[in-house]
Motif scaffolding. Structure first.
Motif, PDB file in Angstrom:
ATOM      1  N   LYS A  36       0.831  -1.205   0.000  1.00  0.00           N
ATOM      2  CA  LYS A  36       0.000   0.000   0.000  1.00  0.00           C
ATOM      3  C   LYS A  36       0.865   1.253   0.000  1.00  0.00           C
ATOM      4  O   LYS A  36       0.569   2.237  -0.704  1.00  0.00           O
TER       5      LYS A  36
ATOM      6  N   TRP B 299       2.288   1.629  -3.486  1.00  0.00           N
ATOM      7  CA  TRP B 299       1.242   2.054  -4.411  1.00  0.00           C
ATOM      8  C   TRP B 299       0.952   3.546  -4.262  1.00  0.00           C
ATOM      9  O   TRP B 299       0.840   4.265  -5.263  1.00  0.00           O
ATOM     10  N   ASN B 300       0.826   4.016  -3.036  1.00  0.00           N
ATOM     11  CA  ASN B 300       0.571   5.435  -2.802  1.00  0.00           C
ATOM     12  C   ASN B 300       1.695   6.315  -3.348  1.00  0.00           C
ATOM     13  O   ASN B 300       1.455   7.383  -3.907  1.00  0.00           O
TER      14      ASN B 300
ATOM     15  N   GLY C 104      -9.936   0.289   4.570  1.00  0.00           N
ATOM     16  CA  GLY C 104      -8.576  -0.187   4.343  1.00  0.00           C
ATOM     17  C   GLY C 104      -7.709  -0.029   5.580  1.00  0.00           C
ATOM     18  O   GLY C 104      -6.855  -0.875   5.880  1.00  0.00           O
TER      19      GLY C 104
ATOM     20  N   ILE D 204      -5.813   6.518   2.217  1.00  0.00           N
ATOM     21  CA  ILE D 204      -6.217   5.145   2.525  1.00  0.00           C
ATOM     22  C   ILE D 204      -7.632   5.222   3.074  1.00  0.00           C
ATOM     23  O   ILE D 204      -7.956   6.111   3.880  1.00  0.00           O
TER      24      ILE D 204
ATOM     25  N   GLN E 192      -5.784  -2.966   7.651  1.00  0.00           N
ATOM     26  CA  GLN E 192      -4.363  -2.926   7.992  1.00  0.00           C
ATOM     27  C   GLN E 192      -4.142  -3.173   9.475  1.00  0.00           C
ATOM     28  O   GLN E 192      -3.242  -3.931   9.861  1.00  0.00           O
TER      29      GLN E 192
END
Length: 317
Positions: free
Chosen positions: A80, A83-84, A96, A92, A100
């Motif tokens: 994540k 990806w960000n 999500g 997020i 996490q």
């Protein structure tokens, strides 16, 4: 108390390790490399243990489980984050974030329990060698792993459900690279007394308890090793514990560093940087620690690579 997110917050912002634009490519490349090394290294351990009959013993059964958990542990946060950074977003979703928290607490707990089980395995192997295979039978090994999973799942469910009761105001920036439980509690604008009490009680019970158990087993192991007459016997006995002791020290020392750095609210960025040690670096180093000093693992990896190369040549031929 009513459950809730009174202001209907649907997303949070992960500030990451640094907001300097020129550092983003360096951080991205570094974390991508560490993530790939972590996944590949632990996957090789799992494949080596599963493919080599010489490694079908309790110690390597637990090691393969630890490698699987380490892959999952790192995969909870790093993809994540990468990806960000790739899409240049810090967002997020609320769901999500909860996911996490759930999986992070789950796999962190499993790491602790498996390290404790592995300490017990070494205790039986060194202090009761003649009864080792009788005590550490396959049924007990599977039961120990199963109990570790059940306890971790229940704990992560409890922590995640308690977060659902929290209300968040306008402050949605998380000074971290993932949704860390302690940071989420600090962001809440509702009463967090119960969350804090449960979090610290669970930390003392499920992290402190196993740590005391590990210390006790190693005190017994040291006493048993001191009773061995030959220097070669002492070295052989200690070498079977060295890798596990290194991993335990690395995991608990980095975890303690994160706890101490997060004790002061103004050092949240330092806490995020310290978290890298036990969320990324420790799972990455575990395969190297267990393989570099272990002839059985190195031999299994060589045989596995030889089998893979042979199959590849047959297919190409």
């Amino acid at each position: 108390m009513q459950p809730g997110n009174d202001t209907q917050i649907s997303e949070f912002l992960l500030l990451g390790l640094s907001e300097e634009p020129e550092l983003q490519p360096l951080i991205f490349g570094l974390f991508l490399s560490m993530y790939l090394v972590t996944v590949c290294g632990n996957l090789l351990i799992i494949l080596a243990v599963s493919s080599d009959s010489h490694l079908h013993t309790p110690m390597y059964f637990f090691l393969a489980n630890l490698s699987f958990v380490d892959i999952c542990f790192t995969s909870t946060t790093i993809p994540k984050m990468l990806w960000n950074m790739q899409v240049q977003s810090k967002v997020i979703t609320y769901e999500g974030c909860l996911c996490q928290i759930y999986f992070f607490v789950l796999f962190a707990g499993l790491d602790i329990f498996l390290l404790t089980v592995m300490a017990y395995d070494r205790f039986v192997a060194i202090c009761h060698p003649l009864h080792y295979m009788v005590i550490m039978n396959p049924q007990l090994c599977r039961m120990l792993v199963l109990m570790s999973w059940i306890t971790s799942i229940l704990n992560s469910l409890l922590e995640s459900l308690l977060v659902l009761w929290l209300s968040f105001c306008t402050e949605v920036e998380i000074p971290h690279f993932f949704c860390e439980l302690n940071q989420m509690i600090h962001l809440a604008c509702s009463d967090t007394f119960l969350n804090n009490m449960v979090m610290y009680f669970v930390a003392m019970l499920l992290a402190g308890g196993p740590f005391i158990g590990i210390l006790y087993t190693y005190s017994k192991i040291v006493s048993s090793i001191r009773g061995i007459s030959s220097a070669q016997g002492k070295y052989k006995a200690f070498s079977t514990c060295a890798s596990h002791l290194s991993v335990v020290s690395l995991f608990y020392c980095t975890g303690l560093g994160v706890y101490l750095s997060s004790a002061a609210p103004q050092t949240s960025h330092a806490s995020a940087v310290a978290s890298v040690m036990y969320t990324v670096v420790t799972p990455m180093l575990n395969p190297f620690i267990y393989s570099l000093r272990n002839k059985d693992i190195k031999g299994a990896l060589l045989r596995f690579s030889g089998m893979a190369a042979l199959k590849g040549s047959i297919v190409l031929g």
